[in-house]
Design a protein around this motif. Structure first.
Motif: not given
Length: 641
Positions: A427-452
């Motif tokens: 909005t012109t006065s800022g931004e409104e997140r739908f969370s935490p009132a409504w749940p985020t959709y979460n995906v779990t990922a396994f991350v390999l750092p670049t240093s590997l």
């Protein structure tokens, strides 16, 4: 007595003409045009004079015959006679004294209705809760709008069979409040949890509903890809249902009499993230999205809705103004628990549905809506990631594709990260997140750092390198075994034959599962050497049980290998070099179903939390009727010295 009381009540309210029409309804109990609610509506706790019990045909339609005390007909009791494929046994007669029982909605009626509409042994708890809220809403709506405010127990409304709850377990030891009983079965407990005690119901959000009346929450068995709109009910619009598709493994169907409102099989598919539903209980076809809350299911099928409690108050934890659902995800983040690398970019498409209380319109004050994600990991402050382009004009219930680039992975080391998707209203006065009132959709990922795979200069060609390998396993024996005395860790280096490299002599009594650990120091391993790891079980009688399929293969690389998804997550094994002086082991595992198959060990281990209860985790082979064992570790490290 209750029938007589009801007759005189109607005579008093309607006069002689009203009595004539009532008697006509007795002989011709069809549903006719709805009537208006005459006074301020209060959510009823009991059925009062509004429920009429009828004998039913096997298909659930009414025979236009009242149930009587002691009746054993189908429709009057779930423990009936005369319909072998419908009646439970032994016969138990109709439990009420007349055809007009005044019973509790939550402690009697809905326990039987939900059990009839959605078997607790087949449906996920999330789908069961959605069914209970829809069934309560539907019953209350029909009582308000049916002739003389009367419903019956047939398919003209929703099927209610007395004692249906008891077909899923023992007779409750608390007859006045079955869900407070101490002897309930698991399925009966699931029904109690679904029905709950809050009297939750659906009510449309509109100026013409100042009394917060219940909605006509139609539901049906199944539909292909899209529901249909219903008449003048603005909250029963046609919505996309892509999880209910025509896939070759377990296709959805258009077999229902109508497709208004909630698809019961669709609710089950969304709750499990599986396209197969209850009609294919032993087959899986995973979808890219799974919902974990009943309100996600309900607001997907019913638009412009609130969930209210028995006091007609909005349930704030379930029913905020701004909401959305992901219908489908494509790209790397659609693959269960994906493996991601720092420094790489993963374009992700999300099919976003507007399930909120208003259209997503752009105005002079509202600039638009975006899909955004953030990175999260325990012990770290979440960090916002990229966002999609602005979305405008998405109507309630409608869905649109949007794209975000998942990148800029924080440097929190390798391990499990969460990608949290959220919708942002700018909005012109800022931004409104739908969370935490409504749940985020979460995906779990396994991350390999670049240093590997960077920052290391390999030793001179032909130089032998020393390694330390950390190993772990689980093992146990059933009641017919002698118990586990120790586990032998074994290795085959470069095809030179199997040898015991370490052992753990932890004693594991019969019937228990125990963890075993060992470390192995390897000296002078040439580059590109293939090492196969395995383990054996020795029981208390000294008998050794081998694990021919409980093995992992690794290849020693003296230089940083090229890392791709195929090598890191494929059926072939590989080693990944770390500039932090560690090797990371990526292997394979068997997935035990009815037959053995090979699958990525990483995928098997990390997606287990998202699989439905029908799936087994990553296990080793059962090498004897009395013994089992499995590799327990994920990414055991091999430290270079």
């Amino acid at each position: 007595m209750k029938q007589t009381t009801t007759l005189w009540m109607i005579i008093t309210l309607l006069g002689f003409a009203g009595m004539v029409f009532f008697l006509q309804e007795v002989h011709n109990p069809e549903v006719v045009e709805a009537s208006d609610v005459a006074q301020e509506w209060v959510p009823p706790s009991t059925t009062g004079p509004h429920l009429r019990m009828r004998r039913l045909w096997p298909d659930g339609t009414s025979k236009a015959e009242d149930c009587v005390a002691g009746d054993q007909s189908y429709g009057c009791t779930a423990f009936c006679e005369g319909v072998p494929d419908k009646c439970a046994s032994p016969v138990r007669p109709y439990p009420y004294s007349s055809a007009w029982p005044d019973i509790s909605f939550d402690k009697d009626y809905l326990l039987d209705v939900v059990g009839q509409e959605a078997s607790p042994g087949l449906f996920d708890p999330v789908a069961l809760q959605a069914q209970a809220i829809a069934a309560r809403s539907y019953a209350w709506y029909q009582i308000n709008n049916s002739p003389y405010n009367v419903i019956n127990n047939s398919t003209s409304f929703q099927v209610f069979l007395p004692f249906k709850f008891e077909t899923f377990g023992p007779d409750p030891d608390n007859t006045s409040n079955p869900c407070q009983s101490t002897n309930l079965s698991a399925n009966q407990t699931r029904l109690c949890q679904a029905v709950g005690t809050g009297g939750y119901y659906l009510s449309w959000d509109d100026e013409d509903n100042s009394q917060h009346l219940p909605a006509l929450a139609h539901f049906f068995s199944d539909v292909l890809e899209r529901t249909t709109a219903y008449g003048d009910k603005a909250y029963l619009v046609s919505v996309e249902d892509p999880i209910s598709n025509g896939n070759a493994t377990c296709s959805a169907s258009n077999s229902a009499a109508h497709s208004w409102g909630m698809s019961q099989e669709g609710a089950q598919r969304w709750a499990t993230g599986d396209q197969c539903g209850t009609t294919y209980p032993n087959i899986d076809a995973l979808w890219s999205v799974r919902w974990t809350r009943p309100e996600q299911v309900l607001f997907h099928y019913y638009t412009d809705m609130h969930i209210r409690d028995a006091n007609k108050q909005v349930v704030a934890t379930m029913s905020p103004v701004n909401r959305w659902n992901p219908l489908q995800v494509t790209g790397m983040l659609a693959q269960g628990t994906p493996i991601l690398w720092r420094g790489a970019n993963f374009p992700t498409s999300v099919w976003v549905q507007n399930t909120g209380l208003s259209d997503w319109l752009c105005t002079s004050e509202v600039l638009g809506y975006r899909l955004r994600y953030r990175w999260a990991k325990p012990g770290h402050t979440p960090i916002d990631g990229q966002q999609s382009t602005l979305e405008c004009g998405l109507a309630q219930g409608s869905a649109a594709w949007t794209v975000v680039n998942v990148d800029h992975i924080p440097d929190w080391g390798f391990g499990y990260y969460t990608v949290q998707f959220d919708v942002i209203k700018e909005t012109t006065s800022g931004e409104e997140r739908f969370s935490p009132a409504w749940p985020t959709y979460n995906v779990t990922a396994f991350v390999l750092p670049t240093s590997l795979w960077g920052g290391y200069t390999s030793p001179a060609e032909g130089t032998g390198v020393n390694y330390r390998v950390n190993l772990a396993a689980q093992a146990g024996g059933d009641g017919n075994s002698a118990g586990v005395d120790r586990v032998l860790f074994r290795a085959n280096v470069g095809g030179g034959g199997w040898q015991t490299i370490a052992e753990d002599d932890t004693d594991c009594p019969i019937g228990q599962t125990c963890a075993y650990h060992a470390a192995w120091s390897v000296a002078g391993i040439p580059n590109q050497t293939l090492i196969t790891l395995g383990f054996d079980i020795v029981d208390h009688t000294g008998t050794t049980y081998h694990s021919p399929q409980g093995t992992r293969e690794i290849v020693i690389h003296d230089e940083p290998p090229t890392i791709t998804l195929a090598t890191a997550n494929g059926d072939s094994a590989s080693l990944i070099w770390s500039s932090q002086r560690q090797w990371t082991f990526v292997g394979t595992a068997g997935i035990r179903r009815t037959t053995w198959a090979r699958s990525s060990f990483i995928a098997a281990a990390t997606t287990a939390a998202r699989w439905s209860a029908k799936r087994a985790g990553a296990t080793g082979r059962t090498f004897n009727a009395n013994y089992w064992a499995r590799w327990r570790y994920i990414f055991p490290s091999v430290t270079r010295r």
